[in-house]
Motif scaffolding. Sequence first.
Motif, PDB file in Angstrom:
ATOM      1  N   LEU A  36      12.602  82.428 -19.944  1.00 26.78           N
ATOM      2  CA  LEU A  36      12.710  81.582 -21.128  1.00 26.78           C
ATOM      3  C   LEU A  36      13.660  82.168 -22.160  1.00 26.78           C
ATOM      4  N   LEU A  37      13.762  83.486 -22.192  1.00 29.19           N
ATOM      5  CA  LEU A  37      14.677  84.155 -23.116  1.00 29.19           C
ATOM      6  C   LEU A  37      16.071  84.264 -22.509  1.00 29.19           C
ATOM      7  N   SER A  38      16.129  84.755 -21.269  1.00 31.46           N
ATOM      8  CA  SER A  38      17.419  84.899 -20.597  1.00 31.46           C
ATOM      9  C   SER A  38      17.200  85.117 -19.109  1.00 31.46           C
ATOM     10  N   ALA A  39      17.913  84.382 -18.301  1.00 29.96           N
ATOM     11  CA  ALA A  39      17.813  84.536 -16.849  1.00 29.96           C
ATOM     12  C   ALA A  39      18.395  85.874 -16.407  1.00 29.96           C
ATOM     13  N   PHE A  40      19.301  86.429 -17.182  1.00 29.48           N
ATOM     14  CA  PHE A  40      19.899  87.718 -16.824  1.00 29.48           C
ATOM     15  C   PHE A  40      18.887  88.857 -16.868  1.00 29.48           C
ATOM     16  N   ILE A  41      17.912  88.762 -17.771  1.00 29.76           N
ATOM     17  CA  ILE A  41      16.860  89.783 -17.837  1.00 29.76           C
ATOM     18  C   ILE A  41      16.098  89.809 -16.519  1.00 29.76           C
ATOM     19  N   VAL A  42      15.722  88.638 -16.036  1.00 28.84           N
ATOM     20  CA  VAL A  42      14.979  88.556 -14.780  1.00 28.84           C
ATOM     21  C   VAL A  42      15.854  89.013 -13.627  1.00 28.84           C
ATOM     22  N   LEU A  43      17.113  88.612 -13.635  1.00 20.98           N
ATOM     23  CA  LEU A  43      18.018  88.945 -12.537  1.00 20.98           C
ATOM     24  C   LEU A  43      18.258  90.450 -12.415  1.00 20.98           C
ATOM     25  N   PHE A  44      18.425  91.130 -13.531  1.00 25.39           N
ATOM     26  CA  PHE A  44      18.774  92.553 -13.469  1.00 25.39           C
ATOM     27  C   PHE A  44      17.588  93.506 -13.627  1.00 25.39           C
ATOM     28  N   ALA A  45      16.534  93.094 -14.287  1.00 23.31           N
ATOM     29  CA  ALA A  45      15.403  93.996 -14.519  1.00 23.31           C
ATOM     30  C   ALA A  45      14.304  93.855 -13.476  1.00 23.31           C
ATOM     31  N   ASN A  46      14.310  92.748 -12.754  1.00 17.03           N
ATOM     32  CA  ASN A  46      13.214  92.487 -11.823  1.00 17.03           C
ATOM     33  C   ASN A  46      13.449  93.144 -10.466  1.00 17.03           C
ATOM     34  N   ARG A  47      12.351  93.521  -9.830  1.00 14.76           N
ATOM     35  CA  ARG A  47      12.340  93.960  -8.436  1.00 14.76           C
ATOM     36  C   ARG A  47      11.076  93.400  -7.813  1.00 14.76           C
ATOM     37  N   TYR A  48      11.187  93.010  -6.576  1.00 14.60           N
ATOM     38  CA  TYR A  48      10.020  92.482  -5.878  1.00 14.60           C
ATOM     39  C   TYR A  48       9.166  93.617  -5.341  1.00 14.60           C
ATOM     40  N   ARG A  49       7.882  93.354  -5.215  1.00 11.13           N
ATOM     41  CA  ARG A  49       6.916  94.293  -4.650  1.00 11.13           C
ATOM     42  C   ARG A  49       6.165  93.593  -3.523  1.00 11.13           C
ATOM     43  N   THR A  50       5.827  94.358  -2.504  1.00  9.01           N
ATOM     44  CA  THR A  50       4.977  93.857  -1.426  1.00  9.01           C
ATOM     45  C   THR A  50       3.747  94.740  -1.377  1.00  9.01           C
ATOM     46  N   VAL A  51       2.584  94.119  -1.444  1.00  8.02           N
ATOM     47  CA  VAL A  51       1.322  94.856  -1.385  1.00  8.02           C
ATOM     48  C   VAL A  51       0.710  94.602  -0.013  1.00  8.02           C
ATOM     49  N   VAL A  52       0.511  95.682   0.741  1.00 11.99           N
ATOM     50  CA  VAL A  52      -0.054  95.599   2.084  1.00 11.99           C
ATOM     51  C   VAL A  52      -1.441  96.240   2.039  1.00 11.99           C
ATOM     52  N   VAL A  53      -2.450  95.434   2.356  1.00  6.53           N
ATOM     53  CA  VAL A  53      -3.834  95.906   2.367  1.00  6.53           C
ATOM     54  C   VAL A  53      -4.231  96.114   3.821  1.00  6.53           C
ATOM     55  N   THR A  54      -4.566  97.352   4.172  1.00  7.88           N
ATOM     56  CA  THR A  54      -4.946  97.672   5.542  1.00  7.88           C
ATOM     57  C   THR A  54      -6.423  98.065   5.585  1.00  7.88           C
ATOM     58  N   ASP A  55      -6.889  98.399   6.757  1.00  6.22           N
ATOM     59  CA  ASP A  55      -8.278  98.830   6.896  1.00  6.22           C
ATOM     60  C   ASP A  55      -8.498 100.235   6.351  1.00  6.22           C
ATOM     61  N   ARG A  56      -7.437 100.987   6.050  1.00  7.41           N
ATOM     62  CA  ARG A  56      -7.554 102.366   5.570  1.00  7.41           C
ATOM     63  C   ARG A  56      -7.124 102.567   4.120  1.00  7.41           C
ATOM     64  N   ARG A  57      -6.144 101.780   3.660  1.00  7.51           N
ATOM     65  CA  ARG A  57      -5.563 102.016   2.336  1.00  7.51           C
ATOM     66  C   ARG A  57      -4.839 100.763   1.848  1.00  7.51           C
ATOM     67  N   ILE A  58      -4.344 100.847   0.621  1.00 11.72           N
ATOM     68  CA  ILE A  58      -3.526  99.790   0.040  1.00 11.72           C
ATOM     69  C   ILE A  58      -2.167 100.405  -0.266  1.00 11.72           C
ATOM     70  N   LEU A  59      -1.119  99.795   0.246  1.00 14.16           N
ATOM     71  CA  LEU A  59       0.237 100.264   0.017  1.00 14.16           C
ATOM     72  C   LEU A  59       0.968  99.311  -0.913  1.00 14.16           C
ATOM     73  N   GLU A  77       0.233 104.538  -3.045  1.00 14.02           N
ATOM     74  CA  GLU A  77      -0.799 104.435  -2.014  1.00 14.02           C
ATOM     75  C   GLU A  77      -2.139 104.545  -2.729  1.00 14.02           C
ATOM     76  N   VAL A  78      -2.977 103.533  -2.572  1.00 11.82           N
ATOM     77  CA  VAL A  78      -4.227 103.441  -3.296  1.00 11.82           C
ATOM     78  C   VAL A  78      -5.368 103.425  -2.279  1.00 11.82           C
ATOM     79  N   PRO A  79      -6.507 104.036  -2.588  1.00 12.72           N
ATOM     80  CA  PRO A  79      -7.639 103.985  -1.658  1.00 12.72           C
ATOM     81  C   PRO A  79      -8.088 102.542  -1.413  1.00 12.72           C
ATOM     82  N   ARG A  80      -8.588 102.300  -0.233  1.00  9.31           N
ATOM     83  CA  ARG A  80      -9.004 100.945   0.152  1.00  9.31           C
ATOM     84  C   ARG A  80     -10.199 100.451  -0.655  1.00  9.31           C
ATOM     85  N   THR A  81     -10.940 101.342  -1.264  1.00  5.61           N
ATOM     86  CA  THR A  81     -12.124 100.946  -2.025  1.00  5.61           C
ATOM     87  C   THR A  81     -11.790 100.333  -3.381  1.00  5.61           C
ATOM     88  N   VAL A  82     -10.545 100.387  -3.801  1.00 10.54           N
ATOM     89  CA  VAL A  82     -10.141  99.838  -5.098  1.00 10.54           C
ATOM     90  C   VAL A  82     -10.186  98.313  -5.046  1.00 10.54           C
TER      91      VAL A  82
END
Length: 139
Positions: A36-59, A77-82
Amino acid sequence: MALRDTMVTRAQPFLQPGERVQAVFGGQKITQWWVLLSAFIVLFANRYRTVVVTDRRILVLDGTRMSQTKVTGVLAEVPRTVQIGPPSGLWWKCESLGRPIYVHKRFHKDVVAADTQRPQTPGYPPMPPGPPPVAPPSY
């Protein structure tokens, strides 16, 4: 190939042998409301993240600026109990995985699925029940 299948495939190099993926969802480093302020902020400051939840941990995997399915490395890397959720709103801010990640509403069902498969450990509360179903209005 579906988006979630592609995310799982691209996350395979970061998994341990025999580790099973229970859920996967995407997020971003910054909220899309910056557009809403500027598309350039999103274009240059943003990065995508992928969260993978497994039977042992969260990546939490780091991605690129332009693609939600490409991953470049492990951020956390986060414990699976979170407990990750419960998510709400259009862009939910997840703070339980170390760094804030903004998760779009289309991935909320994946967050809930990951939390329902979370092992119950003493000291961690169970996942709260979701809101009751809303009956359609009768005219």
